[in-house]
Design a protein around this motif. Structure first.
Motif, PDB file in Angstrom:
ATOM      1  N   ASP A 279       0.734  -1.270   0.132  1.00 56.93           N
ATOM      2  CA  ASP A 279       0.226   0.128   0.020  1.00 56.93           C
ATOM      3  C   ASP A 279       0.879   1.340  -0.040  1.00 56.93           C
ATOM      4  OD1 ASP A 279      -2.236  -1.171   0.079  1.00 56.93           O
ATOM      5  OD2 ASP A 279      -2.671  -1.909   2.019  1.00 56.93           O
ATOM      6  N   VAL A 280       2.252   1.141   0.704  1.00 55.28           N
ATOM      7  CA  VAL A 280       3.222   2.029   0.658  1.00 55.28           C
ATOM      8  C   VAL A 280       4.532   2.511   0.191  1.00 55.28           C
ATOM      9  CG1 VAL A 280       2.362   3.596   3.306  1.00 55.28           C
ATOM     10  CG2 VAL A 280       3.514   1.936   2.987  1.00 55.28           C
ATOM     11  N   ASP A 281       4.203   0.487  -0.610  1.00 56.43           N
ATOM     12  CA  ASP A 281       5.690   0.286  -1.163  1.00 56.43           C
ATOM     13  C   ASP A 281       6.652   0.179  -0.414  1.00 56.43           C
ATOM     14  OD1 ASP A 281       6.613  -0.668  -3.118  1.00 56.43           O
ATOM     15  OD2 ASP A 281       7.113   1.408  -4.605  1.00 56.43           O
ATOM     16  N   VAL A 282       6.413  -0.198   0.693  1.00 53.45           N
ATOM     17  CA  VAL A 282       7.633   0.281   1.455  1.00 53.45           C
ATOM     18  C   VAL A 282       8.425  -1.267   2.358  1.00 53.45           C
ATOM     19  CG1 VAL A 282       8.465   1.017   4.174  1.00 53.45           C
ATOM     20  CG2 VAL A 282       7.297   2.641   2.804  1.00 53.45           C
ATOM     21  N   LEU A 283       9.907  -1.533   1.945  1.00 52.31           N
ATOM     22  CA  LEU A 283      10.426  -3.370   2.833  1.00 52.31           C
ATOM     23  C   LEU A 283      10.644  -2.574   4.099  1.00 52.31           C
ATOM     24  CD1 LEU A 283      10.845  -6.048   1.793  1.00 52.31           C
ATOM     25  CD2 LEU A 283      13.109  -5.281   1.218  1.00 52.31           C
ATOM     26  N   ARG A 284      10.409  -3.413   4.776  1.00 55.63           N
ATOM     27  CA  ARG A 284      11.332  -2.799   6.355  1.00 55.63           C
ATOM     28  C   ARG A 284      11.954  -4.079   6.621  1.00 55.63           C
ATOM     29  NH1 ARG A 284       5.985  -1.237   6.332  1.00 55.63           N
ATOM     30  NH2 ARG A 284       5.968   1.103   6.757  1.00 55.63           N
ATOM     31  N   ILE A 285      13.072  -3.903   6.982  1.00 53.71           N
ATOM     32  CA  ILE A 285      13.876  -5.122   7.676  1.00 53.71           C
ATOM     33  C   ILE A 285      14.541  -4.940   8.850  1.00 53.71           C
ATOM     34  CG2 ILE A 285      15.832  -6.715   7.081  1.00 53.71           C
ATOM     35  CD1 ILE A 285      16.024  -5.776   4.131  1.00 53.71           C
ATOM     36  N   ILE A 286      14.117  -5.701  10.122  1.00 51.64           N
ATOM     37  CA  ILE A 286      14.619  -5.323  11.702  1.00 51.64           C
ATOM     38  C   ILE A 286      15.138  -6.230  11.840  1.00 51.64           C
ATOM     39  CG2 ILE A 286      12.867  -5.420  13.707  1.00 51.64           C
ATOM     40  CD1 ILE A 286      11.998  -3.081  11.463  1.00 51.64           C
TER      41      ILE A 286
ATOM     42  N   ASN B 186      24.059   1.254  17.138  1.00 54.61           N
ATOM     43  CA  ASN B 186      23.509   0.104  15.903  1.00 54.61           C
ATOM     44  C   ASN B 186      22.410   0.099  15.560  1.00 54.61           C
ATOM     45  OD1 ASN B 186      26.365  -1.116  17.663  1.00 54.61           O
ATOM     46  ND2 ASN B 186      24.571  -1.841  19.482  1.00 54.61           N
ATOM     47  N   ILE B 187      22.605  -0.319  14.099  1.00 52.39           N
ATOM     48  CA  ILE B 187      21.504  -0.817  13.647  1.00 52.39           C
ATOM     49  C   ILE B 187      21.596  -1.533  13.801  1.00 52.39           C
ATOM     50  CG2 ILE B 187      21.041  -1.178  10.774  1.00 52.39           C
ATOM     51  CD1 ILE B 187      23.593  -0.083  10.209  1.00 52.39           C
ATOM     52  N   VAL B 188      19.566  -0.972  13.982  1.00 51.49           N
ATOM     53  CA  VAL B 188      18.218  -2.207  14.017  1.00 51.49           C
ATOM     54  C   VAL B 188      17.329  -2.809  12.940  1.00 51.49           C
ATOM     55  CG1 VAL B 188      18.693  -2.049  16.645  1.00 51.49           C
ATOM     56  CG2 VAL B 188      17.066  -0.400  15.461  1.00 51.49           C
ATOM     57  N   GLY B 189      17.057  -1.749  12.336  1.00 50.07           N
ATOM     58  CA  GLY B 189      16.708  -2.100  11.187  1.00 50.07           C
ATOM     59  C   GLY B 189      16.808  -1.180   9.925  1.00 50.07           C
ATOM     60  N   LEU B 190      16.064  -1.334   8.878  1.00 53.78           N
ATOM     61  CA  LEU B 190      16.597  -0.339   7.794  1.00 53.78           C
ATOM     62  C   LEU B 190      14.718  -0.410   6.860  1.00 53.78           C
ATOM     63  CD1 LEU B 190      16.814  -1.857   4.509  1.00 53.78           C
ATOM     64  CD2 LEU B 190      18.798  -2.222   5.569  1.00 53.78           C
ATOM     65  N   GLU B 191      14.272   0.658   6.264  1.00 50.94           N
ATOM     66  CA  GLU B 191      13.709   0.939   5.003  1.00 50.94           C
ATOM     67  C   GLU B 191      13.805   1.153   4.250  1.00 50.94           C
ATOM     68  OE1 GLU B 191       9.523   2.760   6.533  1.00 50.94           O
ATOM     69  OE2 GLU B 191      10.689   2.775   8.918  1.00 50.94           O
ATOM     70  N   ILE B 192      13.493   0.422   2.569  1.00 46.18           N
ATOM     71  CA  ILE B 192      13.328   1.134   1.647  1.00 46.18           C
ATOM     72  C   ILE B 192      12.309   1.440   1.145  1.00 46.18           C
ATOM     73  CG2 ILE B 192      14.160   0.622  -0.539  1.00 46.18           C
ATOM     74  CD1 ILE B 192      15.790  -2.550   0.668  1.00 46.18           C
ATOM     75  N   ILE B 193      12.203   2.965   0.852  1.00 47.78           N
ATOM     76  CA  ILE B 193      10.723   4.445   0.096  1.00 47.78           C
ATOM     77  C   ILE B 193      10.766   3.431  -0.950  1.00 47.78           C
ATOM     78  CG2 ILE B 193       9.894   5.677  -0.428  1.00 47.78           C
ATOM     79  CD1 ILE B 193      10.518   4.941   3.177  1.00 47.78           C
ATOM     80  N   ASP B 194       9.678   3.446  -1.748  1.00 50.47           N
ATOM     81  CA  ASP B 194       9.571   3.266  -3.107  1.00 50.47           C
ATOM     82  C   ASP B 194      10.179   1.585  -3.499  1.00 50.47           C
ATOM     83  OD1 ASP B 194       7.958   5.875  -3.730  1.00 50.47           O
ATOM     84  OD2 ASP B 194      10.026   6.938  -4.317  1.00 50.47           O
ATOM     85  N   ALA B 195      10.742   0.572  -2.966  1.00 52.55           N
ATOM     86  CA  ALA B 195      10.796  -1.163  -3.114  1.00 52.55           C
ATOM     87  C   ALA B 195      10.146  -0.632  -4.470  1.00 52.55           C
ATOM     88  CB  ALA B 195      10.412  -1.703  -1.916  1.00 52.55           C
ATOM     89  N   SER B 196       9.600  -1.299  -4.804  1.00 50.43           N
ATOM     90  CA  SER B 196       9.245  -1.805  -5.870  1.00 50.43           C
ATOM     91  C   SER B 196       9.757  -0.940  -7.618  1.00 50.43           C
ATOM     92  CB  SER B 196       7.632  -1.890  -6.714  1.00 50.43           C
ATOM     93  OG  SER B 196       7.340  -0.750  -6.339  1.00 50.43           O
TER      94      SER B 196
ATOM     95  N   ARG C  82      12.950  -0.354  -7.127  1.00 59.83           N
ATOM     96  CA  ARG C  82      14.224  -0.331  -6.192  1.00 59.83           C
ATOM     97  C   ARG C  82      14.909  -1.655  -6.422  1.00 59.83           C
ATOM     98  NH1 ARG C  82      16.333   4.410  -3.308  1.00 59.83           N
ATOM     99  NH2 ARG C  82      14.695   5.702  -2.931  1.00 59.83           N
ATOM    100  N   MET C  83      13.778  -2.495  -7.135  1.00 60.93           N
ATOM    101  CA  MET C  83      13.864  -3.716  -6.819  1.00 60.93           C
ATOM    102  C   MET C  83      13.365  -4.525  -7.306  1.00 60.93           C
ATOM    103  SD  MET C  83      12.937  -5.358  -2.662  1.00 60.93           S
ATOM    104  CE  MET C  83      14.378  -4.141  -2.004  1.00 60.93           C
ATOM    105  N   ASP C  84      14.279  -6.259  -7.849  1.00 61.21           N
ATOM    106  CA  ASP C  84      12.881  -6.988  -9.258  1.00 61.21           C
ATOM    107  C   ASP C  84      11.651  -7.250  -8.609  1.00 61.21           C
ATOM    108  OD1 ASP C  84      14.608  -6.242 -11.221  1.00 61.21           O
ATOM    109  OD2 ASP C  84      15.747  -8.834 -10.751  1.00 61.21           O
ATOM    110  N   ASN C  85      11.474  -7.715  -7.379  1.00 56.61           N
ATOM    111  CA  ASN C  85      10.640  -8.518  -6.795  1.00 56.61           C
ATOM    112  C   ASN C  85      10.148  -7.877  -4.719  1.00 56.61           C
ATOM    113  OD1 ASN C  85       7.941  -9.020  -5.934  1.00 56.61           O
ATOM    114  ND2 ASN C  85       8.171 -11.520  -6.891  1.00 56.61           N
ATOM    115  N   PRO C  86      10.204  -6.962  -4.816  1.00 57.74           N
ATOM    116  CA  PRO C  86       9.856  -6.454  -3.060  1.00 57.74           C
ATOM    117  C   PRO C  86       9.041  -7.960  -2.075  1.00 57.74           C
ATOM    118  CG  PRO C  86       8.495  -5.070  -3.607  1.00 57.74           C
ATOM    119  CD  PRO C  86       9.160  -5.740  -5.445  1.00 57.74           C
ATOM    120  N   ARG C  87       8.179  -8.377  -2.968  1.00 49.73           N
ATOM    121  CA  ARG C  87       7.482  -9.860  -2.209  1.00 49.73           C
ATOM    122  C   ARG C  87       8.513 -10.864  -2.256  1.00 49.73           C
ATOM    123  NH1 ARG C  87       1.377  -8.355  -3.479  1.00 49.73           N
ATOM    124  NH2 ARG C  87       1.279  -5.978  -4.090  1.00 49.73           N
TER     125      ARG C  87
END
Length: 66
Positions: A8-15, A40-50, A52-57
Protein backbone atom coordinates in the motif's frame (compact mmCIF):
# COMPACT_ATOMS: atom_id res chain seq x y z
CA UNK A 1 15.36 -10.86 11.71
CA UNK A 2 12.00 -9.91 10.26
CA UNK A 3 11.28 -8.69 6.73
CA UNK A 4 7.96 -7.10 5.78
CA UNK A 5 6.71 -5.46 2.62
CA UNK A 6 3.71 -3.13 2.61
CA UNK A 7 2.44 -2.78 -0.98
CA UNK A 8 0.00 0.00 0.00
CA UNK A 9 2.89 2.37 0.74
CA UNK A 10 5.56 0.42 -1.23
CA UNK A 11 7.94 0.10 1.73
CA UNK A 12 10.20 -2.84 2.52
CA UNK A 13 11.27 -3.09 6.17
CA UNK A 14 14.08 -5.25 7.51
CA UNK A 15 14.26 -5.48 11.30
CA UNK A 16 17.51 -6.93 12.67
CA UNK A 17 16.74 -6.56 16.37
CA UNK A 18 13.78 -5.88 18.66
CA UNK A 19 15.88 -3.23 20.40
CA UNK A 20 14.01 0.09 20.60
CA UNK A 21 14.80 2.60 17.86
CA UNK A 22 16.43 5.73 19.27
CA UNK A 23 17.30 7.50 16.02
CA UNK A 24 16.62 7.23 12.30
CA UNK A 25 18.58 8.69 9.42
CA UNK A 26 17.91 8.80 5.69
CA UNK A 27 21.48 8.01 4.64
CA UNK A 28 20.64 7.93 0.93
CA UNK A 29 17.37 9.16 -0.57
CA UNK A 30 14.73 6.51 0.12
CA UNK A 31 16.92 4.39 2.44
CA UNK A 32 16.21 4.94 6.14
CA UNK A 33 18.49 3.40 8.74
CA UNK A 34 17.26 2.88 12.31
CA UNK A 35 19.71 2.93 15.22
CA UNK A 36 19.52 1.85 18.85
CA UNK A 37 20.80 3.85 21.82
CA UNK A 38 24.37 2.57 21.28
CA UNK A 39 24.38 3.58 17.60
CA UNK A 40 23.96 0.06 16.22
CA UNK A 41 21.77 -0.44 13.16
CA UNK A 42 18.62 -2.29 14.25
CA UNK A 43 16.64 -1.96 11.02
CA UNK A 44 16.20 -0.28 7.69
CA UNK A 45 13.40 0.80 5.40
CA UNK A 46 13.45 1.02 1.62
CA UNK A 47 10.97 3.57 0.27
CA UNK A 48 9.51 2.95 -3.23
CA UNK A 49 10.80 -0.61 -2.95
CA UNK A 50 9.12 -1.82 -6.16
CA UNK A 51 11.11 0.78 -8.11
CA UNK A 52 14.43 -0.20 -6.47
CA UNK A 53 14.31 -4.00 -6.74
CA UNK A 54 12.92 -6.67 -9.04
CA UNK A 55 10.28 -8.07 -6.69
CA UNK A 56 9.97 -6.79 -3.11
CA UNK A 57 7.39 -9.53 -2.40
CA UNK A 58 10.01 -12.25 -2.90
CA UNK A 59 12.85 -13.01 -0.50
CA UNK A 60 15.69 -15.42 -1.06
CA UNK A 61 17.59 -16.61 1.99
CA UNK A 62 20.71 -18.72 1.99
CA UNK A 63 23.41 -19.80 4.40
CA UNK A 64 26.90 -20.28 3.01
CA UNK A 65 28.69 -23.32 4.38
CA UNK A 66 32.37 -23.80 4.95
Amino acid sequence: MKITYDPDVDVLRIIFSNTPIEESDEDNPGIILHYDEAGNIVGLEIIDASKRMDNPRSVEYSISGR
